[in-house]
Write a protein that holds these residues in place. Structure first.
Motif, PDB file in Angstrom:
ATOM      1  N   VAL A   1     -23.641  -3.166   9.075  1.00  0.00           N
ATOM      2  CA  VAL A   1     -23.653  -2.260  10.228  1.00  0.00           C
ATOM      3  C   VAL A   1     -22.218  -2.168  10.714  1.00  0.00           C
ATOM      4  O   VAL A   1     -21.575  -3.192  10.973  1.00  0.00           O
ATOM      5  CB  VAL A   1     -24.582  -2.775  11.351  1.00  0.00           C
TER       6      VAL A   1
ATOM      7  N   TYR B   1     -27.565   6.400   6.847  1.00  0.00           N
ATOM      8  CA  TYR B   1     -27.194   5.217   6.077  1.00  0.00           C
ATOM      9  C   TYR B   1     -26.765   5.640   4.687  1.00  0.00           C
ATOM     10  O   TYR B   1     -27.127   6.710   4.203  1.00  0.00           O
ATOM     11  CB  TYR B   1     -28.338   4.196   6.018  1.00  0.00           C
TER      12      TYR B   1
ATOM     13  N   VAL C   1     -24.723   2.424   8.760  1.00  0.00           N
ATOM     14  CA  VAL C   1     -25.458   1.412   8.000  1.00  0.00           C
ATOM     15  C   VAL C   1     -25.188   1.625   6.510  1.00  0.00           C
ATOM     16  O   VAL C   1     -25.240   2.742   6.014  1.00  0.00           O
ATOM     17  CB  VAL C   1     -26.973   1.506   8.268  1.00  0.00           C
TER      18      VAL C   1
END
Length: 82
Positions: free
Chosen positions: A58, A34, A5
């Protein structure tokens, strides 16, 4: 390990704060990581995303902008890694 992410954000953006909270919660629950990138640090990103932040990617593909839907993010991350 590469994060699945990516959050494109800008300092002082309240929608970015909201998106970050959702991303942190989902990634923690699913054991994912992320990265967060300020669009102010890259002129090309600033030009591309100035009116759409926060933008969530993503597996390198744009997933959401403005708001992050927790259920949609969970579903995307539950799929096969890109």
């Amino acid at each position: 390990m590469t994060a699945r992410v990516t959050l494109y954000s800008r300092p002082g953006c309240h929608l970015c704060d909201d998106a970050r909270a959702v991303i942190e919660r989902v990634c923690a629950a699913l054991g994912e990581t992320y990265d967060e990138v300020s669009i102010l640090d890259d002129p090309a990103l600033l030009e591309r995303y100035a009116e759409e932040i926060p933008v969530t990617l993503v597996d390198g593909r744009q997933h959401d902008f403005w708001r992050v839907d927790e259920g949609r993010l969970r579903t995307a991350l539950a799929g096969t890694a890109g």
